[in-house]
Design a protein around this motif. Structure first.
Motif, PDB file in Angstrom:
ATOM      1  N   HIS A 299      63.791  -2.225 110.274  1.00 10.10           N
ATOM      2  CA  HIS A 299      63.424  -3.531 109.718  1.00 10.10           C
ATOM      3  C   HIS A 299      64.359  -3.876 108.574  1.00 10.10           C
ATOM      4  O   HIS A 299      65.063  -3.020 108.026  1.00 10.10           O
ATOM      5  CB  HIS A 299      61.968  -3.535 109.243  1.00 10.10           C
ATOM      6  CG  HIS A 299      61.653  -2.467 108.240  1.00 10.10           C
ATOM      7  ND1 HIS A 299      61.936  -2.569 106.896  1.00 10.10           N
ATOM      8  CD2 HIS A 299      61.093  -1.239 108.404  1.00 10.10           C
ATOM      9  CE1 HIS A 299      61.554  -1.481 106.269  1.00 10.10           C
ATOM     10  NE2 HIS A 299      61.043  -0.650 107.156  1.00 10.10           N
ATOM     11  N   GLY A 300      64.343  -5.152 108.187  1.00  8.57           N
ATOM     12  CA  GLY A 300      65.210  -5.625 107.117  1.00  8.57           C
ATOM     13  C   GLY A 300      65.867  -6.941 107.487  1.00  8.57           C
ATOM     14  O   GLY A 300      65.673  -7.472 108.596  1.00  8.57           O
ATOM     15  N   ALA A 386      61.908 -16.084 108.172  1.00 11.93           N
ATOM     16  CA  ALA A 386      62.809 -14.936 108.329  1.00 11.93           C
ATOM     17  C   ALA A 386      62.440 -13.819 107.357  1.00 11.93           C
ATOM     18  O   ALA A 386      62.407 -12.633 107.732  1.00 11.93           O
ATOM     19  CB  ALA A 386      64.249 -15.381 108.107  1.00 11.93           C
ATOM     20  N   LEU A 387      62.155 -14.163 106.100  1.00 10.59           N
ATOM     21  CA  LEU A 387      61.786 -13.160 105.104  1.00 10.59           C
ATOM     22  C   LEU A 387      60.465 -12.489 105.462  1.00 10.59           C
ATOM     23  O   LEU A 387      60.325 -11.268 105.346  1.00 10.59           O
ATOM     24  CB  LEU A 387      61.691 -13.806 103.729  1.00 10.59           C
ATOM     25  CG  LEU A 387      63.010 -14.269 103.094  1.00 10.59           C
ATOM     26  CD1 LEU A 387      62.751 -15.001 101.791  1.00 10.59           C
ATOM     27  CD2 LEU A 387      63.941 -13.093 102.857  1.00 10.59           C
ATOM     28  N   ARG A 388      59.495 -13.280 105.913  1.00  7.70           N
ATOM     29  CA  ARG A 388      58.204 -12.690 106.275  1.00  7.70           C
ATOM     30  C   ARG A 388      58.322 -11.782 107.487  1.00  7.70           C
ATOM     31  O   ARG A 388      57.658 -10.751 107.575  1.00  7.70           O
ATOM     32  CB  ARG A 388      57.195 -13.817 106.546  1.00  7.70           C
ATOM     33  CG  ARG A 388      56.754 -14.543 105.274  1.00  7.70           C
ATOM     34  CD  ARG A 388      55.971 -15.791 105.595  1.00  7.70           C
ATOM     35  NE  ARG A 388      55.720 -16.586 104.386  1.00  7.70           N
ATOM     36  CZ  ARG A 388      55.480 -17.872 104.382  1.00  7.70           C
ATOM     37  NH1 ARG A 388      55.476 -18.541 105.533  1.00  7.70           N
ATOM     38  NH2 ARG A 388      55.244 -18.515 103.254  1.00  7.70           N
ATOM     39  N   ALA A 389      59.164 -12.191 108.438  1.00 10.83           N
ATOM     40  CA  ALA A 389      59.370 -11.339 109.614  1.00 10.83           C
ATOM     41  C   ALA A 389      60.000 -10.018 109.206  1.00 10.83           C
ATOM     42  O   ALA A 389      59.610  -8.937 109.696  1.00 10.83           O
ATOM     43  CB  ALA A 389      60.255 -12.065 110.627  1.00 10.83           C
ATOM     44  N   ALA A 390      60.965 -10.067 108.288  1.00 13.79           N
ATOM     45  CA  ALA A 390      61.639  -8.842 107.847  1.00 13.79           C
ATOM     46  C   ALA A 390      60.690  -7.931 107.078  1.00 13.79           C
ATOM     47  O   ALA A 390      60.730  -6.704 107.228  1.00 13.79           O
ATOM     48  CB  ALA A 390      62.846  -9.194 106.977  1.00 13.79           C
ATOM     49  N   ILE A 391      59.812  -8.515 106.264  1.00 16.90           N
ATOM     50  CA  ILE A 391      58.929  -7.699 105.433  1.00 16.90           C
ATOM     51  C   ILE A 391      57.749  -7.137 106.229  1.00 16.90           C
ATOM     52  O   ILE A 391      57.084  -6.200 105.784  1.00 16.90           O
ATOM     53  CB  ILE A 391      58.429  -8.516 104.210  1.00 16.90           C
ATOM     54  CG1 ILE A 391      58.117  -7.572 103.039  1.00 16.90           C
ATOM     55  CG2 ILE A 391      57.221  -9.364 104.559  1.00 16.90           C
ATOM     56  CD1 ILE A 391      57.926  -8.284 101.724  1.00 16.90           C
ATOM     57  N   VAL A 396      65.856  -8.581 111.198  1.00 14.61           N
ATOM     58  CA  VAL A 396      66.231  -9.997 111.309  1.00 14.61           C
ATOM     59  C   VAL A 396      67.711 -10.163 110.979  1.00 14.61           C
ATOM     60  O   VAL A 396      68.186  -9.681 109.940  1.00 14.61           O
ATOM     61  CB  VAL A 396      65.390 -10.872 110.353  1.00 14.61           C
ATOM     62  CG1 VAL A 396      65.792 -12.341 110.500  1.00 14.61           C
ATOM     63  CG2 VAL A 396      63.898 -10.703 110.643  1.00 14.61           C
ATOM     64  N   PHE A 397      68.429 -10.834 111.877  1.00 10.97           N
ATOM     65  CA  PHE A 397      69.827 -11.198 111.648  1.00 10.97           C
ATOM     66  C   PHE A 397      69.914 -12.717 111.532  1.00 10.97           C
ATOM     67  O   PHE A 397      69.246 -13.438 112.273  1.00 10.97           O
ATOM     68  CB  PHE A 397      70.722 -10.775 112.821  1.00 10.97           C
ATOM     69  CG  PHE A 397      70.765  -9.302 113.079  1.00 10.97           C
ATOM     70  CD1 PHE A 397      71.714  -8.497 112.462  1.00 10.97           C
ATOM     71  CD2 PHE A 397      69.870  -8.708 113.959  1.00 10.97           C
ATOM     72  CE1 PHE A 397      71.762  -7.141 112.704  1.00 10.97           C
ATOM     73  CE2 PHE A 397      69.917  -7.351 114.218  1.00 10.97           C
ATOM     74  CZ  PHE A 397      70.870  -6.564 113.585  1.00 10.97           C
ATOM     75  N   SER A 398      70.782 -13.209 110.650  1.00 12.41           N
ATOM     76  CA  SER A 398      70.995 -14.647 110.596  1.00 12.41           C
ATOM     77  C   SER A 398      72.303 -14.959 109.885  1.00 12.41           C
ATOM     78  O   SER A 398      72.990 -14.064 109.367  1.00 12.41           O
ATOM     79  CB  SER A 398      69.835 -15.353 109.887  1.00 12.41           C
ATOM     80  OG  SER A 398      69.939 -16.760 110.075  1.00 12.41           O
ATOM     81  N   LEU A 426      66.293  -8.015 101.970  1.00 10.18           N
ATOM     82  CA  LEU A 426      67.731  -8.055 102.242  1.00 10.18           C
ATOM     83  C   LEU A 426      68.345  -6.665 102.130  1.00 10.18           C
ATOM     84  O   LEU A 426      68.186  -5.971 101.127  1.00 10.18           O
ATOM     85  CB  LEU A 426      68.428  -8.996 101.258  1.00 10.18           C
ATOM     86  CG  LEU A 426      69.930  -9.226 101.474  1.00 10.18           C
ATOM     87  CD1 LEU A 426      70.188  -9.907 102.815  1.00 10.18           C
ATOM     88  CD2 LEU A 426      70.521 -10.043 100.330  1.00 10.18           C
ATOM     89  N   THR A 427      69.040  -6.242 103.166  1.00  8.21           N
ATOM     90  CA  THR A 427      69.714  -4.939 103.151  1.00  8.21           C
ATOM     91  C   THR A 427      71.226  -5.075 103.031  1.00  8.21           C
ATOM     92  O   THR A 427      71.873  -4.249 102.391  1.00  8.21           O
ATOM     93  CB  THR A 427      69.391  -4.137 104.430  1.00  8.21           C
ATOM     94  OG1 THR A 427      69.865  -4.858 105.577  1.00  8.21           O
ATOM     95  CG2 THR A 427      67.895  -3.899 104.552  1.00  8.21           C
TER      96      THR A 427
END
Length: 545
Positions: A299-300, A386-391, A396-398, A426-427
């Motif tokens: 994730h990230g 996007a942030l909620r999906a990552a957390i 998530v890529f964008s 964010l990674t």
């Protein structure tokens, strides 16, 4: 014709345009498909026809004149019968004190001795022949023969529209162009190709009547309204190149009304990038290994930034191919889907608002994704999803439109994203550009001027760099293809704290340890002889600038 074919083939091999194996395939094309030898070599080598004529000229020891040098002399043209000029495809282009230079085509059945004597008698000077591409010659001849006192341009009339469009798209493929521009000017139209990021003229002097039929043909292919010329329209189509059935080109079409008439832009999608791997993009070793580790995380959020045409989507597609495994559910939302990836569900948003990035993402989160790829974060709604999906455990890529890797962070905060959410998800943030590769056939060592050394920030005088020269293989540009240059921000604990505080770009950059900048990577590729200093300076700035 057999002798001419051997001449063409041998000259192309000696010039390095094709190798011995390709020469065998060209022979087969000519013998079994009745293809023109020039066309067969051009398609197999994916090199413009003009380069093959130039190879023949050099092989014969005769000067070659490109389109830009075919400037007919009006006073000379009046002395030579138009029927002779058209029939023998000859054009007086230069008069000197002791001789007159005449352009011709080496593939025409011309008795040079007889023609030389005929021209000498009417021009009253010795004749020197040079070689030119017959298509360029025909255009220059018609330009010269149709000139009048009030108009110094010429319209290309009575063209076969279907044939012209087919040849234009085929030539764009051969030139490795990414875009085709059909542009109205005050009196005429022109066609330009974008090759390696630089626009080059393909055809000029198209009459409005001819251009309108070409635009109508393209609009029919793209499913657009041919009667509508005063509104923006978008479409797409897949085109199979005649004689190259294995090559299908996906094309995105856009039209726009301008002051002088309707223009069209054709974007050729993903033809040369669909099989690019992560290793082929040009990542420095350290960035490559870090990026590969990050994309394999469960994730990230990974963001790629840069201007339009900088290769962001290509990088994302290459990353998806690395992690595309049967055990992972990968979903994408794109505008448009540039090319299909087997095993990945790809959704294309529309242009009327029914299928949007944000709306698609909300729905896709109910489809049990492991990986989400968002073509572009354009607004706060999309960014927050996007942030909620990552957390919540998704990778998530964008992409984002900013100038620097640090700029992606401040851009999202400015859009309204919560700094603590961004810090938690964010990674990696990567900025990228594309620079042209030096042609390996003609690049040569170069010395740095004092001003260039200042940009390079290297006081040593023995720095090894290369410069562009230009040859047949690179169509005289000095460059062949492009490669990425990259800037990376690796988000560690220290940087997360700075991001969570909502810091500005300068503070974020100061907190980013082991940061590789676009400038650093560009200079490294200059030192390796991959690109030139001129090209690097065109794309990036020195820290002092």
């Amino acid at each position: 014709m057999a002798l001419a074919f051997r001449t063409i083939l041998d000259a192309s091999v000696r010039a390095g345009i094709i190798d011995a194996d390709t020469a065998v395939k060209v022979r087969q094309d000519v013998q079994t498909k009745s293809m023109d030898p020039i066309e067969a070599i051009s398609r197999r080598a994916r090199i413009p026809v003009s380069s093959i004529y130039q190879a023949v000229a050099e092989d014969k020891g005769i000067p070659y004149f490109g389109r830009e040098r075919l400037n007919p002399r009006a006073e000379l043209m009046k002395k030579v019968p138009a029927s002779l000029i058209r029939r023998k495809l000859i054009l007086p282009v230069l008069e000197e004190s002791d001789e007159i230079t005449v352009a011709s085509s080496p593939m025409e059945e011309v008795d040079y001795k007889q023609i030389r004597e005929s021209l000498r008698s009417v021009l009253d000077k010795p004749i020197k022949f040079v070689i030119a591409n017959p298509d360029d010659l025909k255009f220059a001849i018609e330009t010269a023969l149709r000139l009048d006192k009030t108009d110094n341009a010429v319209a290309v009339e009575n063209i076969d529209t279907v044939q012209f469009v087919d040849k234009m798209i085929r030539e764009a493929f051969i030139w490795r162009a990414s875009d085709i521009h059909i542009e109205p000017e005050e009196k005429y139209f022109r066609v330009r190709f974008r090759v390696d990021g630089i626009l080059q003229v393909y055809k000029e002097g198209l009459s409005r009547e001819a251009a309108y039929t070409i635009l109508s043909r393209i609009k029919v292919l793209g499913g657009l309204d041919i009667a509508e010329t005063r509104e923006f329209q978008d479409g797409s189509f897949t085109y199979t190149i005649e004689g190259m059935e294995e090559e299908k080109i996906d094309i995105r079409l856009a039209t726009a009304p301008t002051r002088y008439g309707e223009r069209a832009t054709l974007r050729i999608l993903g033809l040369d990038t669909k099989m690019l791997t992560l290793e082929m993009l040009g990542f420095p070793s350290e960035i490559y290994h870090h990026f590969e580790r990050m994309i394999k995380q469960p994730h990230g959020l990974i963001l790629i930034t840069g201007p339009t045409g900088s290769g962001k989507t290509t990088t994302l597609y290459a990353a998806l191919r690395v992690i595309n495994q049967p055990g992972r559910n990968i979903l994408t939302v794109e505008n448009p889907v540039e090319y299909p990836i087997e095993g990945v569900s790809q959704i294309q948003i529309d242009n009327v608002g029914k299928v949007t990035f944000a709306g698609s993402l909300r729905s896709l989160l109910r489809h049990d994704p492991d990986v989400l790829m968002i073509g572009e974060i354009r607004d706060l709604d999309t960014a927050q999803i996007a942030l909620r999906a990552a957390i919540t455990g998704h990778m998530v890529f964008s992409t984002l439109h900013t100038n620097t890797a640090c700029g992606t962070i401040t851009r999202l905060i400015d859009m309204g994203c919560e700094p603590y959410l961004l810090a938690s998800t964010l990674t990696t943030s990567i900025a990228q550009r594309l620079v042209r590769r030096l042609c390996p056939s003609c690049k040569r060592p170069a010395k740095l001027s004092d001003e260039e050394r200042k940009f390079f920030r290297k006081p040593e005088k023995n720095i090894s760099v290369y410069e562009a020269v230009g040859c047949i293989n690179c169509q005289g540009t000095g460059y062949q293809g492009r490669i990425g240059i990259f800037e990376i921000i690796r988000v560690d604990k220290k940087l997360r704290r700075v991001i969570a505080q909502g810091s500005d770009e300068d503070k974020i950059e100061m907190a980013a340890e082991h940061m590789t900048t676009l400038y650093d990577d560009a200079m490294a590729k200059v030192m390796e002889g991959i690109t030139s200093l001129d090209e690097a300076r065109r794309v990036v700035k020195s820290r002092e600038e």
